[in-house]
Structure formats: C-alpha cells, structure tokens
Write a protein that holds these residues in place. Sequence first.
Motif, short mmCIF file in Angstrom:
data_model
loop_
_atom_site.label_atom_id
_atom_site.label_comp_id
_atom_site.label_asym_id
_atom_site.label_seq_id
_atom_site.Cartn_x
_atom_site.Cartn_y
_atom_site.Cartn_z
N TRP A 1 1.05 -1.62 0.28
CA TRP A 1 0.13 -0.35 -0.15
C TRP A 1 0.73 1.32 -0.06
O TRP A 1 0.84 2.24 -0.73
N LEU A 2 2.13 0.76 0.58
CA LEU A 2 2.85 2.64 0.86
C LEU A 2 3.36 2.80 -0.31
O LEU A 2 3.83 4.04 -0.67
N ARG B 1 1.54 11.64 -4.70
CA ARG B 1 0.53 11.07 -3.61
C ARG B 1 0.96 10.99 -1.95
O ARG B 1 -0.33 11.58 -1.20
N TYR B 2 1.94 11.36 -1.83
CA TYR B 2 1.72 11.87 -0.21
C TYR B 2 2.52 12.89 0.16
O TYR B 2 1.99 13.43 1.19
N PRO C 1 7.71 0.52 9.70
CA PRO C 1 7.67 1.54 9.88
C PRO C 1 6.70 2.33 10.86
O PRO C 1 5.08 2.45 10.28
N VAL D 1 0.22 7.89 8.78
CA VAL D 1 -0.20 8.61 7.78
C VAL D 1 -1.83 8.94 6.83
O VAL D 1 -2.73 7.88 7.49
N ASN D 2 -2.22 9.85 6.73
CA ASN D 2 -3.55 10.35 6.32
C ASN D 2 -3.80 9.38 5.60
O ASN D 2 -3.67 9.11 4.52
N GLN D 3 -5.37 8.16 5.63
CA GLN D 3 -5.66 7.47 4.80
C GLN D 3 -5.87 7.65 3.78
O GLN D 3 -6.49 7.07 2.49
N PRO E 1 2.79 2.73 -6.62
CA PRO E 1 2.27 5.04 -7.14
C PRO E 1 0.65 5.33 -7.69
O PRO E 1 0.49 6.47 -7.07
N LEU F 1 3.84 4.39 9.87
CA LEU F 1 2.60 4.35 8.22
C LEU F 1 1.62 4.82 8.79
O LEU F 1 0.56 5.35 7.95
N PHE F 2 0.98 4.47 9.79
CA PHE F 2 -0.46 4.08 10.57
C PHE F 2 -0.87 5.41 10.90
O PHE F 2 -2.05 5.97 11.27
N PRO G 1 9.00 7.60 2.17
CA PRO G 1 7.71 8.21 1.76
C PRO G 1 6.88 8.84 3.16
O PRO G 1 6.65 10.03 3.21
N GLU H 1 -7.58 9.09 -0.54
CA GLU H 1 -5.83 9.66 -1.41
C GLU H 1 -6.61 10.69 -2.60
O GLU H 1 -8.04 10.62 -2.25
N LYS I 1 -1.27 13.59 1.28
CA LYS I 1 -2.32 13.18 1.42
C LYS I 1 -1.65 14.58 3.11
O LYS I 1 -2.32 14.56 4.11
#
Lengths: 98, 299
Positions: free
Chosen positions: A51-52, B31-32, B2, B8-10, A55, B5-6, B184, B12, B35
């Motif tokens: 998921w991370l 993407r990031y 990491p 991070v804004n889910q 792209p 990771l949880f 990311p 999209e 977010k």
Amino acid sequence: MEIKDDNISAMCRPAIGEAGRTGDWRDSTPVIDPAKCIASLKNRPACYLCWLYCPEGVVITGNPIRIDLDYCKGCGICAEECPARAIAMVMHEEAKNE
Amino acid sequence: MPEKLFNVNQKEYILPGNRSCQGCGLSLAYRYILKALRENTIMTIPASCLTVLHGLYPTTSVNVPCLNCTFASTAASASGLVAGLAAMNRTDTTVVAMAGDGGTFDIGLQALSGAAERGTDFIYVCYDNEGYMNTGTQRSSATPIGALTTTTPVLTKQQNKKDMMKIMEAHDIPYLAMMSPSYPVDLYDKFVKAKRIKGTRYMQISAPCPPGWVFPPKDTVKLGRLAVETSVVVLYEIEDGKFRLTGRSKTLAEKGTRAPLVQYIEKQGRFKKMSMEQLGKMQKWVDGKWNEYLKRAEG
Ligand SMILES: Cc1ncc(C[n+]2csc(CCOP(=O)(O)OP(=O)(O)O)c2C)c(N)n1
Ligand code: SF4
Ligand code: SF4
Ligand code: SF4
C-alpha cells in the motif's frame, strides 16, 4: 455537457478513470498469496508496504489485502517491495480468469 | 514495518486511472504530498508530466483545486493566488506551486527567485526527474553528467547538475527540504511541517522516471533507495538556517558508510555511454557535496 458556472475559465471535474481503464496497460498482474502475506497471517493491520509504495494508490488495505485491478497499471513495485515475497506478477492472469 | 505508517492520512487525493506512466516516481511522491497537505490547499502547475497526470479537460484525476499556468510563471501565478486569497480574507488555504526540474531549475527560475525574495507565503515544490520528460527526455540543468537525453544523444551531458538547493538557500527562506519517494514517511513528515511554516518554503524531490532514466518500472523504489545509499540524493532539511540530515541519510552519516556511485549508475540505461572519466568526475562531485553536508550537520 452542460456547465453552468460563473467562472470564465475552463474548469475540470474530478473523475475516476480520467485516462480510461488503465488496468488495460498491464501485461502482468499482481497476485497476493494470503498464506505468505504478513497482514493476513497476523490478521491485523501490519506491514502494508504494498500500500505504501503503490504509485497509483490502488492497493486496498484490510484482510485480505485487495488490489483494484481496473486501474492497477502492473508496474510490479508492490511485488518488488513485499518483504514476504507474497506478491507474484502473473502474466495474462486476467485471460485465465475470464 | 514503520510504526509511523499508521499515522499517515489514509485518504487518497489522486484518483485511480490517471495518465502517469507505470512506476512513476512523481506519482508516488505526489500521493504523499497531497496526503500531507490535505483539503485546504490550492495548486498551481505549469506544463509538465504533472499536468498530464492531472488530466484533460473536462475531467481531472486529482481531488484538489488546481490552476494551470504558463511555463515560466509558476511562482508568479502562486504570488497572484496568495494576493487574491488575502484580498478575500481566506487565511486557511495553502498555496502550492509545483513544477518539474525544467520548469524550476531553468524556465521558472526568475519568477521563483522573485517570489522567494518577496517572502511570498507559499510552498514551492520541484519534482526533479532530471530532464524535460513530458516532451520526450530533453536535457535540463538538473540532468547529471554522462546521461543520454534526446538533446545529448551522442556525447551525453557534459556538465554536472546545478545545485538548486544552494540557489534557493541564498534567498534566506525559512524552510527547505530534500526528499525521495522511496522514503514516503520522511517526505510526508516534511510536508506536514512545511504546511505549518509561514513564508516561502522550497521542497525538492528526486523523482525516478522509468522511461527517461531507462530502467524497469518495478525498480522505481529500489533506484530511489540506491540514490540515497550512494548519496547522489541526500535527505535533509534546513529550518531557519539550521541544517539537519534526516532519515536514511542521517543513519548513513552516523554509520560512516556509503555505497559507491557505480552501483546507482549501472542500473540505468541513460548512463550506458558514460565514460570512466565522467564517472570519476561525478563521484568527486557527490563526495564533495556529502562532505559539505556532514560538516554542516555537525556545526
Ligand atoms: C513556454 C513553453 N515552452 C515550451 C513548452 C513545451 N513543454 C511542455 S512540458 C515541457 C517539459 C517540461 O519539463 P519539466 O519542467 O522538467 O517537467 P517534466 O516534463 O519533466 O515533468 C515543455 C518543454 C511549453 N508548454 N511552454
Ligand atoms: S507488502 Fe506483502 S506482506 Fe506486506 S502487507 Fe503487502 S502483501 Fe502483505
Ligand atoms: S503493480 Fe503497481 S500499480 Fe499495481 S498494485 Fe502493484 S504497485 Fe500498484
Ligand atoms: S515520463 Fe517519467 S515523470 Fe513523466 S509520467 Fe512518465 S515516469 Fe512519470
């Protein structure tokens, strides 16, 4: 298409599949083996590196993890980055399924 | 895995089914970026791969308002948006200008320098794919030495890359950061921080590009990682003049280990005509920058 808007400039509206069904670009398809996937084995949110790094943002977390194959472009990054080697890139998988 | 990771804004903001190539490093980074920036953001974007990703009229694949501006005017366009929002008393919206290396290092440079000198309150993002990729891989001043492009098709590029971070730092701006989509969470954290800071913020991202750099799309994340391992790309931030290495680059500095440049070069078709002399010249350039960063991180 009728657009009623005070705006004098050309304005776009957000849409899924703006470039069409980009899943058609694929020549191989990511297939996840739940027997190897860390998140599936632990049965809770874990790992999620597929998921991370996707792209396209088409990996859907949960148990089991799913991939939106209508739009997955088949780049193979998820398979490459999966620490458990739980994802295989399978040639013509869709042809087999149909 | 990491932990962070949880956090991070889910949500999209890039919708599936857009026009970016398979394995596009820009797409992963964007993407990031979105977010981290979230809803109250307005983008302004010149002609580039990012415009292509945003889509063709009358639809767009991105769920954030965006203005398409002309090539040289990105930062001027952002200045106008900032002034317009101020006139409307809209203090809650972050203006973000984002362009490729061609649109930043070369064509947008004077507008960007002007906006930064005025201290315009906006975030400028340069995604550096080291060439004019959208028009078919022409050389830019961000292209590294020894790379084949369609405008350096025989002898390869002869010059080292321009140090854009240094140029922007000379403007005395409150925040600058260097990032990679292969990390990311580091990228996300830097954008969350940048959103809270006032004034001109300059964010540069090294974005691996499979067709332009000539490598398989599955290797995008690996290649971005190799760039950091070899210190071709160094993760750092400069906040109010204070330099700090971050993430993997910080770890590499502490361990005192780096991979030789050739491991990064040999993975890319664009370097297939690079001479030994050019490789040596680039390694020297990379070592020089790295030592400079180490010294600054200490002091
Ligand atoms: C004034 C002007 N000159 C040239 C072009 C043609 N053009 C469109 S995109 C592009 C390349 C942009 O390169 P870069 O900024 O590096 O972004 P990338 O394509 O790599 O994403 C060029 C030359 C243009 N649109 N406007
Ligand atoms: S990267 Fe692999 S192990 Fe991790 S969650 Fe995805 S499929 Fe499962
Ligand atoms: S193959 Fe690429 S696009 Fe498809 S799910 Fe994996 S990372 Fe995403
Ligand atoms: S040319 Fe490169 S930067 Fe542009 S969309 Fe394709 S992979 Fe991304």
